[in-house]
Design an enzyme around this catalytic site. Structure first.
Site, PDB file in Angstrom:
ATOM      1  N   ASN A 107       0.873  -1.174   0.000  1.00 53.01           N
ATOM      2  CA  ASN A 107       0.000   0.000   0.000  1.00 53.01           C
ATOM      3  C   ASN A 107       0.910   1.224   0.000  1.00 53.01           C
ATOM      4  O   ASN A 107       1.436   1.612   1.032  1.00 53.01           O
ATOM      5  CB  ASN A 107      -0.884  -0.031   1.258  1.00 53.01           C
ATOM      6  CG  ASN A 107      -1.829   1.143   1.321  1.00 53.01           C
ATOM      7  OD1 ASN A 107      -1.777   2.044   0.488  1.00 53.01           O
ATOM      8  ND2 ASN A 107      -2.703   1.126   2.321  1.00 53.01           N
ATOM      9  N   LYS A 163       3.204   0.859   3.223  1.00 48.55           N
ATOM     10  CA  LYS A 163       2.851  -0.215   4.158  1.00 48.55           C
ATOM     11  C   LYS A 163       2.917  -1.526   3.400  1.00 48.55           C
ATOM     12  O   LYS A 163       2.579  -1.570   2.206  1.00 48.55           O
ATOM     13  CB  LYS A 163       1.415  -0.028   4.662  1.00 48.55           C
ATOM     14  CG  LYS A 163       1.225   1.118   5.603  1.00 48.55           C
ATOM     15  CD  LYS A 163      -0.191   1.077   6.180  1.00 48.55           C
ATOM     16  CE  LYS A 163      -0.561   2.445   6.714  1.00 48.55           C
ATOM     17  NZ  LYS A 163      -1.980   2.711   6.764  1.00 48.55           N
ATOM     18  N   ARG A 217      -2.510  -2.018  -3.460  1.00 44.81           N
ATOM     19  CA  ARG A 217      -3.727  -1.244  -3.242  1.00 44.81           C
ATOM     20  C   ARG A 217      -3.635   0.031  -4.081  1.00 44.81           C
ATOM     21  O   ARG A 217      -2.636   0.746  -4.020  1.00 44.81           O
ATOM     22  CB  ARG A 217      -3.862  -0.878  -1.765  1.00 44.81           C
ATOM     23  CG  ARG A 217      -5.006   0.055  -1.546  1.00 44.81           C
ATOM     24  CD  ARG A 217      -5.088   0.535  -0.127  1.00 44.81           C
ATOM     25  NE  ARG A 217      -6.184   1.478  -0.027  1.00 44.81           N
ATOM     26  CZ  ARG A 217      -6.068   2.696   0.498  1.00 44.81           C
ATOM     27  NH1 ARG A 217      -4.909   3.106   0.964  1.00 44.81           N
ATOM     28  NH2 ARG A 217      -7.104   3.484   0.556  1.00 44.81           N
ATOM     29  N   HIS A 239     -12.989   3.103  -0.224  1.00 45.29           N
ATOM     30  CA  HIS A 239     -13.106   2.035   0.788  1.00 45.29           C
ATOM     31  C   HIS A 239     -13.755   0.781   0.205  1.00 45.29           C
ATOM     32  O   HIS A 239     -14.263  -0.058   0.940  1.00 45.29           O
ATOM     33  CB  HIS A 239     -13.944   2.505   2.006  1.00 45.29           C
ATOM     34  CG  HIS A 239     -13.248   3.510   2.868  1.00 45.29           C
ATOM     35  ND1 HIS A 239     -13.901   4.566   3.445  1.00 45.29           N
ATOM     36  CD2 HIS A 239     -11.952   3.619   3.247  1.00 45.29           C
ATOM     37  CE1 HIS A 239     -13.050   5.303   4.145  1.00 45.29           C
ATOM     38  NE2 HIS A 239     -11.864   4.738   4.030  1.00 45.29           N
ATOM     39  N   LEU A 271     -15.503   3.512   9.527  1.00 45.88           N
ATOM     40  CA  LEU A 271     -15.123   4.715  10.268  1.00 45.88           C
ATOM     41  C   LEU A 271     -13.674   4.610  10.762  1.00 45.88           C
ATOM     42  O   LEU A 271     -13.381   3.881  11.712  1.00 45.88           O
ATOM     43  CB  LEU A 271     -16.060   4.912  11.477  1.00 45.88           C
ATOM     44  CG  LEU A 271     -17.565   4.863  11.178  1.00 45.88           C
ATOM     45  CD1 LEU A 271     -18.385   5.011  12.458  1.00 45.88           C
ATOM     46  CD2 LEU A 271     -17.955   5.941  10.176  1.00 45.88           C
ATOM     47  N   GLY A 272     -12.788   5.267  10.036  1.00 45.32           N
ATOM     48  CA  GLY A 272     -11.382   5.347  10.471  1.00 45.32           C
ATOM     49  C   GLY A 272     -11.006   6.815  10.388  1.00 45.32           C
ATOM     50  O   GLY A 272     -11.869   7.678  10.517  1.00 45.32           O
ATOM     51  N   ASN A 273      -9.716   7.077  10.125  1.00 47.15           N
ATOM     52  CA  ASN A 273      -9.321   8.452   9.872  1.00 47.15           C
ATOM     53  C   ASN A 273     -10.067   9.009   8.678  1.00 47.15           C
ATOM     54  O   ASN A 273     -10.576  10.112   8.699  1.00 47.15           O
ATOM     55  CB  ASN A 273      -7.828   8.494   9.599  1.00 47.15           C
ATOM     56  CG  ASN A 273      -7.141   9.333  10.615  1.00 47.15           C
ATOM     57  OD1 ASN A 273      -7.688  10.334  11.077  1.00 47.15           O
ATOM     58  ND2 ASN A 273      -5.946   8.931  10.965  1.00 47.15           N
ATOM     59  N   ARG A 314     -10.927  15.778   7.453  1.00 41.38           N
ATOM     60  CA  ARG A 314     -11.728  16.239   6.304  1.00 41.38           C
ATOM     61  C   ARG A 314     -13.102  16.703   6.775  1.00 41.38           C
ATOM     62  O   ARG A 314     -13.692  16.103   7.665  1.00 41.38           O
ATOM     63  CB  ARG A 314     -11.914  15.114   5.283  1.00 41.38           C
ATOM     64  CG  ARG A 314     -10.643  14.653   4.624  1.00 41.38           C
ATOM     65  CD  ARG A 314     -10.956  13.693   3.487  1.00 41.38           C
ATOM     66  NE  ARG A 314      -9.753  13.026   3.029  1.00 41.38           N
ATOM     67  CZ  ARG A 314      -9.563  11.699   3.068  1.00 41.38           C
ATOM     68  NH1 ARG A 314     -10.513  10.894   3.528  1.00 41.38           N
ATOM     69  NH2 ARG A 314      -8.440  11.194   2.619  1.00 41.38           N
ATOM     70  N   ILE A 371     -12.392   3.312  14.244  1.00 45.84           N
ATOM     71  CA  ILE A 371     -13.406   3.904  15.123  1.00 45.84           C
ATOM     72  C   ILE A 371     -14.629   2.997  15.217  1.00 45.84           C
ATOM     73  O   ILE A 371     -15.127   2.709  16.319  1.00 45.84           O
ATOM     74  CB  ILE A 371     -13.816   5.311  14.595  1.00 45.84           C
ATOM     75  CG1 ILE A 371     -12.611   6.263  14.627  1.00 45.84           C
ATOM     76  CG2 ILE A 371     -14.990   5.871  15.383  1.00 45.84           C
ATOM     77  CD1 ILE A 371     -12.856   7.624  13.993  1.00 45.84           C
ATOM     78  N   GLU A 402      -8.623  -5.546   4.570  1.00 48.79           N
ATOM     79  CA  GLU A 402      -8.400  -5.225   3.160  1.00 48.79           C
ATOM     80  C   GLU A 402      -7.230  -6.038   2.580  1.00 48.79           C
ATOM     81  O   GLU A 402      -7.261  -6.420   1.409  1.00 48.79           O
ATOM     82  CB  GLU A 402      -8.137  -3.718   3.018  1.00 48.79           C
ATOM     83  CG  GLU A 402      -9.396  -2.898   3.260  1.00 48.79           C
ATOM     84  CD  GLU A 402      -9.138  -1.485   3.721  1.00 48.79           C
ATOM     85  OE1 GLU A 402      -8.806  -1.302   4.913  1.00 48.79           O
ATOM     86  OE2 GLU A 402      -9.277  -0.558   2.913  1.00 48.79           O
TER      87      GLU A 402
HETATM   88  P1  ADP Z   1      -7.188   4.744   8.702  1.00 47.54           P
HETATM   89  O1  ADP Z   1      -8.297   5.450   7.982  1.00 47.54           O
HETATM   90  O2  ADP Z   1      -5.953   5.585   8.847  1.00 47.54           O
HETATM   91  O3  ADP Z   1      -6.930   3.334   8.219  1.00 47.54           O
HETATM   92  P2  ADP Z   1      -8.054   3.416  11.126  1.00 47.54           P
HETATM   93  O4  ADP Z   1      -9.122   2.553  10.543  1.00 47.54           O
HETATM   94  O5  ADP Z   1      -6.806   2.772  11.605  1.00 47.54           O
HETATM   95  O6  ADP Z   1      -7.721   4.649  10.204  1.00 47.54           O
HETATM   96  O7  ADP Z   1      -8.724   4.205  12.364  1.00 47.54           O
HETATM   97  C1  ADP Z   1      -8.022   5.170  13.087  1.00 47.54           C
HETATM   98  C2  ADP Z   1      -8.990   5.788  14.087  1.00 47.54           C
HETATM   99  O8  ADP Z   1      -9.481   4.749  14.967  1.00 47.54           O
HETATM  100  C3  ADP Z   1      -8.344   6.839  14.970  1.00 47.54           C
HETATM  101  O9  ADP Z   1      -9.191   7.980  15.079  1.00 47.54           O
HETATM  102  C4  ADP Z   1      -8.239   6.136  16.314  1.00 47.54           C
HETATM  103  O10 ADP Z   1      -8.286   7.026  17.396  1.00 47.54           O
HETATM  104  C5  ADP Z   1      -9.476   5.254  16.280  1.00 47.54           C
HETATM  105  N1  ADP Z   1      -9.372   4.200  17.299  1.00 47.54           N
HETATM  106  C6  ADP Z   1      -8.513   3.158  17.349  1.00 47.54           C
HETATM  107  N2  ADP Z   1      -8.680   2.460  18.502  1.00 47.54           N
HETATM  108  C7  ADP Z   1      -9.661   3.088  19.213  1.00 47.54           C
HETATM  109  C8  ADP Z   1     -10.283   2.866  20.473  1.00 47.54           C
HETATM  110  N3  ADP Z   1      -9.918   1.860  21.250  1.00 47.54           N
HETATM  111  N4  ADP Z   1     -11.266   3.710  20.847  1.00 47.54           N
HETATM  112  C9  ADP Z   1     -11.639   4.741  20.067  1.00 47.54           C
HETATM  113  N5  ADP Z   1     -11.082   5.001  18.850  1.00 47.54           N
HETATM  114  C10 ADP Z   1     -10.111   4.203  18.438  1.00 47.54           C
END
Ligand code: ADP
Length: 396
Positions: free
Chosen positions: A9, A16, A88, A177, A205-207, A237, A328, A382
């Site tokens: 990736n 990565k 990816r 995604h 729900l991630g970054n 964003r 998240i 993924e």
């Molecule tokens: P990316 O889009 O970079 O792949 P990820 O799917 O790894 O992102 O998600 C990152 C998000 O998940 C960050 O906002 C992080 O704080 C949140 N996160 C990870 N573990 C926890 C947790 N235990 N509680 C709340 N949020 C979390």
């Protein structure tokens, strides 16, 4: 150990990677090259529970892939099982509706999509070209984040702007995604086979964050657009807003339209509202200590996620499943709780104990007994999809 796949990736300043064996089921080694292009870049390998880090002298993507090759040479029993490389790729435009075995025309096709994701696309092409040089004998496959959403109908993917914009420039919703949504759809079908004939909502729900409606196994709508900026509020964003704001911001701040977009991409979302962090964990800790800005940011995130779940649900006949995934979605019981509170009108309701005590890292059901919709937490994977697509295309 059979059929190992190197999954790459490649971003503009990071790379990565992971090696998966036994039809993607076993993670052998994973790691990341970071701060590529800067003075202090390094690559780390996580193998058999141990992490090692190596400095990268010329901080290039090529050096990062070369280090992976050196690592493999020191582990010949892993190297001899390596049968392919899966990349990816963020944007496949309308050209790629599924994964593709890489040749010169595929590389050109990826480069042709660069207008929508210039930084990502340039990095992907570099990653592919470097991997072809360093692993010349190995077949390589590109897996696209946009491909799963190529099943959207024109009513969903067209923007209501002059048709010439689509005809002449391919300006339309693409969605992202997709690799995660495809995995979730397949994993849910293992857990509940009827889901393949039903309506499924997914919140990744991630970054970066988006929602997707999956109607009988096919993506029918998604919240991200021509770029990942549309839809949900995210880490940095803004998500959807009145496009006039771009012009207002650029005039008020005396900056160009691209600089205004940079603010909307990199300084907005959870970070912009909380003025503290883009990281959900940090914000939850701050909220618990009484920080009202952190709570406002999280509550806005939840409300807008619910809105875009309801929005994509208009393409389904029924909402039989709602799946939370991503860092998240998998880990924040607070946000899952608030999001589902907003979805009460749709008769979606979670079981508070199951939500609060959901086991980490495995799939679980968290709906209340009276909920019309089954609510799930399913960890995404993924890399597995990329490895499986690579195996399937190289064996074709
Ligand atoms: P990316 O889009 O970079 O792949 P990820 O799917 O790894 O992102 O998600 C990152 C998000 O998940 C960050 O906002 C992080 O704080 C949140 N996160 C990870 N573990 C926890 C947790 N235990 N509680 C709340 N949020 C979390």
């Amino acid at each position: 150990m059979t059929d190992s796949i190197l999954v790459i990736n490649c971003g503009s300043s990071s790379l990565k990677f992971a090696i998966l064996s036994n039809a993607g089921q076993t993670l052998i080694v994973e790691g990341i090259a970071e701060r590529l292009g800067s003075d202090d870049s390094s690559i780390s390998f996580k193998f058999e529970g141990q992490k090692t880090e190596i400095e990268l002298k010329d901080s290039s993507h090529k050096q990062a892939v070369t280090q992976i090759k050196y690592w493999l040479e020191k582990h010949p029993y892993i190297q001899k099982n390596l049968v392919g490389i899966g990349h990816r790729v963020v944007h496949g435009g309308e050209t790629f509706t599924q994964s593709a075995l890489i040749d010169q025309s595929v590389i050109q096709g990826i480069a042709d999509c660069s207008q929508f994701a210039p930084l990502h696309t340039a990095a992907h092409v570099t990653g592919i070209e470097v991997a072809l040089q360093i692993f010349p004998g190995l077949p390589q496959v590109a897996v696209f984040d946009t491909a799963f959403h190529q099943t959207l109908e024109p009513e969903q993917y067209l923007y209501p702007i002059p048709m010439a914009m689509y005809r002449d420039h391919h300006f339309r919703k693409y969605g992202f995604h997709g690799t995660s949504y495809r995995y979730i759809s397949q994993r849910l079908a293992e857990l509940d086979p009827k889901s393949q004939r039903q309506g499924v909502l997914v919140a990744h729900l991630g970054n970066g964050a988006s929602t997707c409606a999956i109607n009988k196994g096919k993506s029918s709508d998604t919240s991200m657009g021509i770029t990942p900026l549309e839809g949900l509020m995210m880490g940095t964003r803004c998500g959807s807003l009145d496009p006039s704001l771009t012009s207002f911001i650029s005039k008020a701040e005396h900056i160009s339209c691209d600089e205004a977009l940079d603010i909307l991409n990199k300084k907005s979302g959870l970070l912009g509202i909380s003025e503290l962090s883009n990281d959900c964990r940090t914000l939850e800790e701050a909220m618990v200590s009484g920080d009202s800005r952190a709570k406002l940011a999280l509550d806005m995130f939840a409300s807008r996620t619910a809105k875009y779940l309801a929005s994509v649900a208009t393409t389904l006949e029924s909402i039989d499943h709602l799946v939370f995934t991503g860092g998240i979605g998998e880990n924040s019981s607070y946000l899952r709780h608030v999001i589902c509170q907003h979805l009460k009108a749709l008769n979606i309701s979670i079981h508070e104990d199951k939500n609060n005590n959901a086991p980490r890292g495995i799939a679980s059901e968290i709906h209340a007994d009276h909920s019309n919709t089954k609510v799930w937490i399913i960890p995404t994977n993924e890399e597995l999809v990329i490895a499986l697509d690579t195996i399937s295309l190289i064996n074709h």
